[in-house]
Design a protein around this motif. Structure first.
Motif, PDB file in Angstrom:
ATOM      1  N   PHE A 394       0.838  -1.186   0.000  1.00  0.00           N
ATOM      2  CA  PHE A 394       0.000   0.000   0.000  1.00  0.00           C
ATOM      3  C   PHE A 394       0.877   1.241   0.000  1.00  0.00           C
ATOM      4  O   PHE A 394       1.935   1.271   0.609  1.00  0.00           O
ATOM      5  N   GLY A 395       0.375   2.274  -0.666  1.00  0.00           N
ATOM      6  CA  GLY A 395       1.150   3.489  -0.846  1.00  0.00           C
ATOM      7  C   GLY A 395       1.215   4.351   0.396  1.00  0.00           C
ATOM      8  O   GLY A 395       0.337   4.327   1.248  1.00  0.00           O
ATOM      9  N   THR A 396       2.290   5.129   0.486  1.00  0.00           N
ATOM     10  CA  THR A 396       2.487   6.068   1.586  1.00  0.00           C
ATOM     11  C   THR A 396       3.050   7.366   1.027  1.00  0.00           C
ATOM     12  O   THR A 396       3.272   7.507  -0.181  1.00  0.00           O
ATOM     13  N   ALA A 397       3.306   8.298   1.930  1.00  0.00           N
ATOM     14  CA  ALA A 397       3.827   9.602   1.518  1.00  0.00           C
ATOM     15  C   ALA A 397       5.187   9.499   0.844  1.00  0.00           C
ATOM     16  O   ALA A 397       5.551  10.357   0.030  1.00  0.00           O
ATOM     17  N   THR A 398       5.964   8.461   1.154  1.00  0.00           N
ATOM     18  CA  THR A 398       7.316   8.357   0.609  1.00  0.00           C
ATOM     19  C   THR A 398       7.332   8.115  -0.896  1.00  0.00           C
ATOM     20  O   THR A 398       8.401   8.170  -1.503  1.00  0.00           O
ATOM     21  N   GLU A 399       6.183   7.856  -1.500  1.00  0.00           N
ATOM     22  CA  GLU A 399       6.139   7.711  -2.953  1.00  0.00           C
ATOM     23  C   GLU A 399       6.490   9.014  -3.655  1.00  0.00           C
ATOM     24  O   GLU A 399       6.780   9.024  -4.851  1.00  0.00           O
ATOM     25  N   ASP A 400       6.444  10.137  -2.905  1.00  0.00           N
ATOM     26  CA  ASP A 400       6.726  11.450  -3.502  1.00  0.00           C
ATOM     27  C   ASP A 400       8.158  11.917  -3.262  1.00  0.00           C
ATOM     28  O   ASP A 400       8.456  13.097  -3.443  1.00  0.00           O
ATOM     29  N   ILE A 401       9.062  11.020  -2.878  1.00  0.00           N
ATOM     30  CA  ILE A 401      10.421  11.452  -2.530  1.00  0.00           C
ATOM     31  C   ILE A 401      11.149  12.065  -3.712  1.00  0.00           C
ATOM     32  O   ILE A 401      12.016  12.941  -3.528  1.00  0.00           O
ATOM     33  N   PHE A 402      10.842  11.635  -4.933  1.00  0.00           N
ATOM     34  CA  PHE A 402      11.548  12.165  -6.101  1.00  0.00           C
ATOM     35  C   PHE A 402      10.877  13.418  -6.661  1.00  0.00           C
ATOM     36  O   PHE A 402      11.272  13.914  -7.708  1.00  0.00           O
ATOM     37  N   SER A 403       9.864  13.923  -5.962  1.00  0.00           N
ATOM     38  CA  SER A 403       9.158  15.121  -6.420  1.00  0.00           C
ATOM     39  C   SER A 403       9.792  16.401  -5.895  1.00  0.00           C
ATOM     40  O   SER A 403       9.338  17.494  -6.233  1.00  0.00           O
ATOM     41  N   TYR A 404      10.809  16.268  -5.054  1.00  0.00           N
ATOM     42  CA  TYR A 404      11.463  17.428  -4.448  1.00  0.00           C
ATOM     43  C   TYR A 404      12.937  17.448  -4.828  1.00  0.00           C
ATOM     44  O   TYR A 404      13.532  16.408  -5.120  1.00  0.00           O
ATOM     45  N   GLU A 405      13.532  18.633  -4.770  1.00  0.00           N
ATOM     46  CA  GLU A 405      14.965  18.771  -5.022  1.00  0.00           C
ATOM     47  C   GLU A 405      15.778  18.334  -3.802  1.00  0.00           C
ATOM     48  O   GLU A 405      16.890  17.826  -3.939  1.00  0.00           O
ATOM     49  N   VAL A 406      15.206  18.552  -2.617  1.00  0.00           N
ATOM     50  CA  VAL A 406      15.875  18.197  -1.365  1.00  0.00           C
ATOM     51  C   VAL A 406      14.885  17.435  -0.503  1.00  0.00           C
ATOM     52  O   VAL A 406      13.716  17.830  -0.388  1.00  0.00           O
ATOM     53  N   ASP A 407      15.349  16.333   0.098  1.00  0.00           N
ATOM     54  CA  ASP A 407      14.518  15.554   1.012  1.00  0.00           C
ATOM     55  C   ASP A 407      15.139  15.551   2.402  1.00  0.00           C
ATOM     56  O   ASP A 407      16.370  15.480   2.552  1.00  0.00           O
ATOM     57  N   ILE A 408      14.284  15.637   3.414  1.00  0.00           N
ATOM     58  CA  ILE A 408      14.700  15.466   4.804  1.00  0.00           C
ATOM     59  C   ILE A 408      13.932  14.279   5.360  1.00  0.00           C
ATOM     60  O   ILE A 408      12.693  14.295   5.396  1.00  0.00           O
ATOM     61  N   PHE A 409      14.640  13.254   5.769  1.00  0.00           N
ATOM     62  CA  PHE A 409      14.011  12.079   6.373  1.00  0.00           C
ATOM     63  C   PHE A 409      14.268  12.125   7.884  1.00  0.00           C
ATOM     64  O   PHE A 409      15.411  12.253   8.324  1.00  0.00           O
ATOM     65  N   VAL A 410      13.213  11.989   8.652  1.00  0.00           N
ATOM     66  CA  VAL A 410      13.327  12.003  10.112  1.00  0.00           C
ATOM     67  C   VAL A 410      12.658  10.739  10.649  1.00  0.00           C
ATOM     68  O   VAL A 410      11.475  10.504  10.401  1.00  0.00           O
ATOM     69  N   ALA A 411      13.432   9.927  11.363  1.00  0.00           N
ATOM     70  CA  ALA A 411      12.918   8.673  11.918  1.00  0.00           C
ATOM     71  C   ALA A 411      13.203   8.628  13.403  1.00  0.00           C
ATOM     72  O   ALA A 411      14.255   9.085  13.866  1.00  0.00           O
ATOM     73  N   ALA A 412      12.266   8.072  14.160  1.00  0.00           N
ATOM     74  CA  ALA A 412      12.447   7.899  15.601  1.00  0.00           C
ATOM     75  C   ALA A 412      12.367   6.418  15.925  1.00  0.00           C
ATOM     76  O   ALA A 412      11.343   5.779  15.682  1.00  0.00           O
ATOM     77  N   GLY A 413      13.468   5.851  16.432  1.00  0.00           N
ATOM     78  CA  GLY A 413      13.483   4.440  16.815  1.00  0.00           C
ATOM     79  C   GLY A 413      13.199   3.517  15.652  1.00  0.00           C
ATOM     80  O   GLY A 413      13.797   3.632  14.579  1.00  0.00           O
ATOM     81  N   ILE A 414      12.235   2.619  15.844  1.00  0.00           N
ATOM     82  CA  ILE A 414      11.893   1.640  14.820  1.00  0.00           C
ATOM     83  C   ILE A 414      11.221   2.300  13.620  1.00  0.00           C
ATOM     84  O   ILE A 414      11.046   1.668  12.573  1.00  0.00           O
TER      85      ILE A 414
END
Length: 573
Positions: A394-414
Motif C-alpha cells: 500500500f502506498g504512503t507519503a514516501t512515494e513522492d520522494i523524487f518530487s522534491y529537489e531536497v529531502d529530509i528524512f526524520v525517523a524515531a526508533g523503529i
C-alpha cells in the motif's frame, strides 16, 4: 505559505465535511419541524422528534463515509491515478486517511448520543400522551394527544401514530420488545467497544483486542440497516383530505365532518441501507482482494536475527511489485486465522526479494519469531518456515520522494524501517543511467534513538553508504545524523570524549559522528533553508505523535513565502 500547503488543504476538507454535517442536520431538523405530515407526531412528542431525526440523518452521512478511508486498495489506486494530473498537496491528503477515519468515528459517537437522548424523551412522552397526562399543555392539547393515542389499526378505517399500544408496560420493556430498541442497543454496544478499543494504549499493547473488536463493524452496519424496519416514526398519509392544521382542535368531530376524516398514518421506510450500500460494496470488494491475496503463495527465503529484539523476514511472491517505503499486512494462519498486522517494507523495489523488520514487542510478534525459528542457531530450510500471507503493498507519503529537489528524512526508533527501503532505492536511482534526470539532488537523514542498541541493525546499510559515497565521490549527496537521546553513563561519556578526534564514531563506528540529546529544529531548519534557497524541500517523518507535532510546527515556522518551503509528510498506516 507553508502553513497553507501543510495545513489549510486538510482544514478545507474538514470544513467541507463539517459543513455537510451541519447542512444535513439543519435540513432534517426543519423537515420534521415544519413538515405538515409530521404535525400530529410533533403534538405527541414535541421537538425531540426533530433532534432524533436530524441526528439520524447525520449518522447516515457519516456511516456512508467511515468505510472509505480504510479501503486501502482504493486509496492506493487513487494515489497512483492522481500522480497523472494532481499536485502533491492533493495527494498528500490521502496520507491522512486514518485521521479522517477517526474524525468520522467521533462524529458518529456525537450523533449517536444525540439520537439516543432524543429518543429517550420521545418514548417517555409517548407513554405520557397515551395516558392523557400533561403538566404543561392546555386541555385542548391533552385532548388531542389522547385522541391520537387511542387510534389503532384494528379497523381498516384507522391507523395508529403512537407506537405505544399498551400504556401499562414500562418504557424500558417497550424498548426491549421493539426492533428499533433492540437493534439500537446492539449497535450502541458495538460502537462503544470499537471506539474504546481503538485508543493508543490498547492498539499498542493489546493489538489483538483492537483487531477483533473492530470487526464488530459488521454487526454495527447490519444493525443500522434494520434499525428502521419497524417504522416507529410515522407520518400522516392523508393530508390531502385531512388538514391537521385545520382539524387538530376538533378531535371530537373527526369522521363526523367531511373536512376531517380519521387521520391515516404509515411508518417511514428505512433509508440507511441506501446510504451505506455503496461503501459496503467497496469494502466487500476490498476484503475479496485480501482473501485472494491470502491464497497466493509467499515463500520466506531468509530469516535474520538482529539486535534489540528485531528480526528480518525476506520473502518472495510471484508478481509482487512495490514502491519505496510502502507497507504490507502480514498474516500467519498458524498463529491466528483472522489477524493481519501492518509492517513497513525495508527492502528496495530493486531487490529481488521484499523484506520487513519486526520488533518483538507483543504476543503475536513473539509467536511469529518462534514459528520462524529466529532464536535457533541452525538455519531452517524454506519448507520448515510457517505459511504466511501478504496483503499489499500500500502506498504512503514516501512515494513522492523524487518530487522534491531536497529531502529530509526524520525517523524515531523503529520508525527508521521505511527509510531503509527509501535510502536503498534512492541510492540505486542515483547510480543508474537515468540519474541525470533525477530531480532529487540532496538527502538529509535524521535518526533519533532512545539507546545505542537501537542503532545496531541498521549499521551495515549506513556503513555501506559511507564506503560508496567515498568511492564515488558523492559525499555531499547524503548526510545522516544519528541522535542518541538516552542510554549513556559517565564511563561512556569519558570514552566518547577520548575518541572524539578519531575518524569514526566510537559508538556506532560510522563516519559521521553521533549527536547526544534531541535535535534542535529551530537551528537545523534555518541552516538547511540557507543552504538551499528558493527550494521546495520534502520533509518525511515516521515516529511518535509528539515528535511529529514538533517537526510539523518547525516546517511551518521556518518556511518563507517565495523562498524555501518545507512540505511536511507523515507516515500513516
Amino acid at each position: 505559505m507553508s502553513r497553507f500547503l501543510n495545513d489549510v488543504p486538510r482544514w478545507i476538507l474538514i470544513a467541507f465535511w463539517i459543513a455537510g454535517n451541519i447542512g444535513m442536520f439543519v435540513y432534517a431538523y426543519l423537515k420534521y419541524k415544519n413538515g405538515i405530515e409530521y404535525y400530529y407526531l410533533r403534538v405527541l412528542i414535541g421537538d425531540a422528534l426533530c433532534w432524533a431525526r436530524a441526528s439520524a440523518a447525520c449518522l447516515n452521512l457519516n456511516c456512508m463515509l467511515i468505510l472509505i478511508p480504510v479501503c486501502r486498495n482504493l486509496l492506493s489506486f487513487l494515489r497512483g491515478s492522481l500522480k497523472l494530473g494532481c499536485t502533491k498537496t492533493i495527494r498528500r491528503q490521502l496520507d491522512k486517511h486514518i485521521t479522517f477515519h477517526r474524525y468520522i468515528a467521533y462524529m458518529i459517537c456525537l450523533h449517536t448520543v444525540i439520537h439516543i437522548g432524543a429518543h429517550v424523551f420521545n418514548v417517555e412522552r409517548m407513554f405520557v400522551a397515551h395516558e392523557g397526562i400533561s403538566l404543561t399543555s392546555p386541555d385542548k392539547v391533552k385532548e388531542l394527544q389522547s385522541a391520537l393515542s387511542i387510534l389503532d389499526d384494528r379497523s381498516t378505517a384507522q391507523t395508529y401514530v403512537n407506537p405505544v399500544r399498551d400504556s401499562s408496560e414500562s418504557p424500558s420493556l417497550f424498548a426491549l420488545k421493539s426492533l428499533a430498541g433492540v437493534s439500537g442497543i446492539i449497535v450502541t454496544l458495538a460502537l462503544i467497544l470499537m471506539v474504546s478499543s481503538s485508543t493508543e494504549v490498547i492498539r499498542r499493547s493489546y493489538f489483538e483486542v483492537f483487531w477483533f473488536t473492530h470487526h464488530l463493524f459488521a454487526i454495527f452496519f447490519i444493525g443500522i440497516c434494520i434499525h428502521g424496519l419497524q417504522g416507529i416514526v410515522r407520518s400522516q398519509t392523508n393530508i390531502d383530505v385531512h388538514d391537521p392544521e385545520f382539524c387538530h382542535d376538533k378531535p371530537d368531530q373527526w369522521n363526523q365532518i367531511p373536512e376531517c376524516p380519521i387521520p391515516q398514518f404509515a411508518g417511514s421506510s428505512p433509508g440507511t441501507w441506501q446510504w451505506v450500500i455503496g461503501p459496503m460494496a467497496l469494502y466487500f470488494l476490498e476484503r475479496c482482494i485480501r482473501f485472494f491475496r491470502s491464497q497466493q503463495k509467499v515463500i520466506i527465503t531468509k530469516v535474520v536475527k538482529h539486535p534489540s529484539n528485531v528480526f528480518e523476514l525476506q520473502m518472495k511472491k510471484k508478481g509482487f511489485k512495490m514502491g519505496p517505503g510502502q507497507y504490507i499486512f502480514l498474516h500467519c494462519p498458524k498463529l491466528s486465522y483472522f489477524e493481519w498486522h501492518p509492517f513497513t517494507l525495508t527492502s528496495a523495489p530493486d531487490d529481488d526479494y521484499f523484506s520487513v523488520h519486526i520488533r518483538r514487542v507483543g504476543n503475536w510478534t513473539n509467536d511469529l519469531a518462534k514459528a520462524c525459528h529466529v532464536d535457533e542457531v541452525e538455519f531452517k530450510e524454506t519448507w520448515k518456515q510457517p505459511r504466511v500471507a501478504v496483503d499489499g503493498p500500500f502506498g504512503t507519503a514516501t512515494e513522492d520522494i523524487f518530487s522534491y529537489e531536497v529531502d529530509i528524512f526524520v525517523a524515531a526508533g523503529i520508525g527508521v524501517t521505511p527509510f531503509a527501503s527509501v535510502l536503498k532505492h534512492i541510492w540505486y536511482a542515483k547510480h543508474t543511467t537515468n540519474a541525470a534526470d533525477m530531480k532529487l539532488k540532496k538527502v538529509y537523514f535524521f535518526w533519533i534513538c532512545p539507546d545505542m542498541h537501537a542503532f545496531e541493525w541498521l549499521h551495515d546499510l549506513l556503513k555501506y553508504y559511507d564506503r560508496q559515497m567515498a568511492e564515488t565521490g558523492s559525499t555531499d549527496f547524503l548526510k545522516y545524523f544519528v541522535y542518541l537521546t538516552r542510554g549513556w553513563d559517565r564511563n561512556l561519556a569519558k570514552a566518547i570524549v577520548l575518541h572524539d578526534e578519531e575518524i569514526y564514531d566510537p559508538i556506532t563506528g560510522l563516519h559521521q559522528k553521533t549527536h547526544y540529546g534531541r535535535p534542535n529544529w529551530d537551528q537545523i531548519m534555518p541552516s538547511i533553508a540557507k543552504d538551499h534557497p528558493r527550494t521546495k524541500i520534502g520533509v518525511f517523518f515516521c515516529g511518535p505523535k509528539v515528535l511529529s507535532s514538533t517537526l510539523h510546527k518547525a516546517c511551518n515556522q521556518h518556511s518563507i513565502a517565495g523562498d524555501t518551503v518545507f512540505y511536511y509528510n507523515k507516515e500513516n498506516f
